[in-house]
Write an enzyme that holds these catalytic residues in place. Sequence first.
Site, PDB file in Angstrom:
ATOM      1  N   GLU A  55       8.302  12.416  -5.198  1.00  0.00           N
ATOM      2  CA  GLU A  55       7.604  11.135  -5.049  1.00  0.00           C
ATOM      3  C   GLU A  55       6.148  11.335  -5.415  1.00  0.00           C
ATOM      4  O   GLU A  55       5.451  12.165  -4.815  1.00  0.00           O
ATOM      5  CB  GLU A  55       7.722  10.573  -3.634  1.00  0.00           C
ATOM      6  CG  GLU A  55       7.070   9.192  -3.527  1.00  0.00           C
ATOM      7  CD  GLU A  55       7.277   8.493  -2.187  1.00  0.00           C
ATOM      8  OE1 GLU A  55       6.467   7.605  -1.870  1.00  0.00           O
ATOM      9  OE2 GLU A  55       8.238   8.842  -1.470  1.00  0.00           O
ATOM     10  N   ASP A 130      -1.332   2.512  -8.778  1.00  0.00           N
ATOM     11  CA  ASP A 130      -2.528   1.700  -9.031  1.00  0.00           C
ATOM     12  C   ASP A 130      -2.290   0.845 -10.270  1.00  0.00           C
ATOM     13  O   ASP A 130      -2.022   1.376 -11.353  1.00  0.00           O
ATOM     14  CB  ASP A 130      -3.723   2.633  -9.253  1.00  0.00           C
ATOM     15  CG  ASP A 130      -5.049   1.887  -9.215  1.00  0.00           C
ATOM     16  OD1 ASP A 130      -5.090   0.705  -9.626  1.00  0.00           O
ATOM     17  OD2 ASP A 130      -6.057   2.479  -8.788  1.00  0.00           O
ATOM     18  N   ASP A 166       4.271  -4.350  -7.390  1.00  0.00           N
ATOM     19  CA  ASP A 166       4.172  -5.744  -6.955  1.00  0.00           C
ATOM     20  C   ASP A 166       3.175  -6.515  -7.828  1.00  0.00           C
ATOM     21  O   ASP A 166       2.700  -7.577  -7.439  1.00  0.00           O
ATOM     22  CB  ASP A 166       3.789  -5.844  -5.468  1.00  0.00           C
ATOM     23  CG  ASP A 166       2.413  -5.282  -5.169  1.00  0.00           C
ATOM     24  OD1 ASP A 166       1.921  -4.444  -5.971  1.00  0.00           O
ATOM     25  OD2 ASP A 166       1.812  -5.665  -4.149  1.00  0.00           O
ATOM     26  N   HIS A 204       4.716  -1.156   4.668  1.00  0.00           N
ATOM     27  CA  HIS A 204       3.627  -2.003   5.140  1.00  0.00           C
ATOM     28  C   HIS A 204       2.843  -2.559   3.955  1.00  0.00           C
ATOM     29  O   HIS A 204       2.500  -3.748   3.914  1.00  0.00           O
ATOM     30  CB  HIS A 204       2.698  -1.195   6.059  1.00  0.00           C
ATOM     31  CG  HIS A 204       1.426  -1.898   6.406  1.00  0.00           C
ATOM     32  ND1 HIS A 204       1.374  -2.914   7.332  1.00  0.00           N
ATOM     33  CD2 HIS A 204       0.160  -1.739   5.936  1.00  0.00           C
ATOM     34  CE1 HIS A 204       0.124  -3.358   7.418  1.00  0.00           C
ATOM     35  NE2 HIS A 204      -0.626  -2.660   6.594  1.00  0.00           N
ATOM     36  N   GLU A 206       3.894  -3.091   0.947  1.00  0.00           N
ATOM     37  CA  GLU A 206       4.719  -4.082   0.257  1.00  0.00           C
ATOM     38  C   GLU A 206       4.735  -5.407   1.003  1.00  0.00           C
ATOM     39  O   GLU A 206       4.623  -6.479   0.399  1.00  0.00           O
ATOM     40  CB  GLU A 206       6.135  -3.537   0.113  1.00  0.00           C
ATOM     41  CG  GLU A 206       7.103  -4.458  -0.603  1.00  0.00           C
ATOM     42  CD  GLU A 206       8.478  -3.832  -0.734  1.00  0.00           C
ATOM     43  OE1 GLU A 206       9.371  -4.500  -1.276  1.00  0.00           O
ATOM     44  OE2 GLU A 206       8.652  -2.676  -0.308  1.00  0.00           O
TER      45      GLU A 206
END
Length: 224
Positions: A55, A130, A166, A204, A206
Amino acid sequence: MHNRPIRSFVLRQGRFTPAQQRAFDLYWSRYGLDYTGAPRDLHAAFGRAAPRVLEIGFGNGEQLLHGACAEPARDFIGIEVHRPGVGRLMNGLAAAGVANVRLYEHDAVDVLRDEIPPDSLAETRIYFPDPWPKKRHQKRRLIQPEFLALLAGRVVRAGRLHLATDWADYAQHMAQALAQTPMWKPDPRHASPAVRPPWRSETHFERRGLRLGHGVWDFVYERI
């Protein structure tokens, strides 16, 4: 005059608490991997042979801790340059008694290029990188064809890549970059970017984006 290389991050350290410092003092020797610039023996780092999940940019570590607890048969490597987030995650790992995680506090491009051996990863996850929303900064976005090609060399055939964002503009950018990288193809089992795969928890960060009216896009691809 020398050209400065583009990094995969911008360092925004924020407040570093005494608890986070204690995490480095107490747990770095247990969870930390110091960047050396040489290929890493991952079997030795974890003390076993198991499928490995990378990740990149794990933030405060919420998702990485969730994944490591939910998938104990797999080993997890996390890369993050935000020192408070690394400390917070180490405290969480220690409190949960997690043993299948190792962490880098270093630039992801360097770690992938120099330390992660070819064909050593079962999966790579990059959640909410980012977005660099200003057009003049978009060349700094991590997800580029060159970076995706570097990743492909570290993931086994039929291994998985999972990206999430997002930002609608970055979602379009991700789709274009993936289409330009022939080593990756869409995973037909997770064809819709609008559906969050079951292994990714809703974080959180998201939930905050959703409250602001952002959409969320998940791209799941398979190494050819």
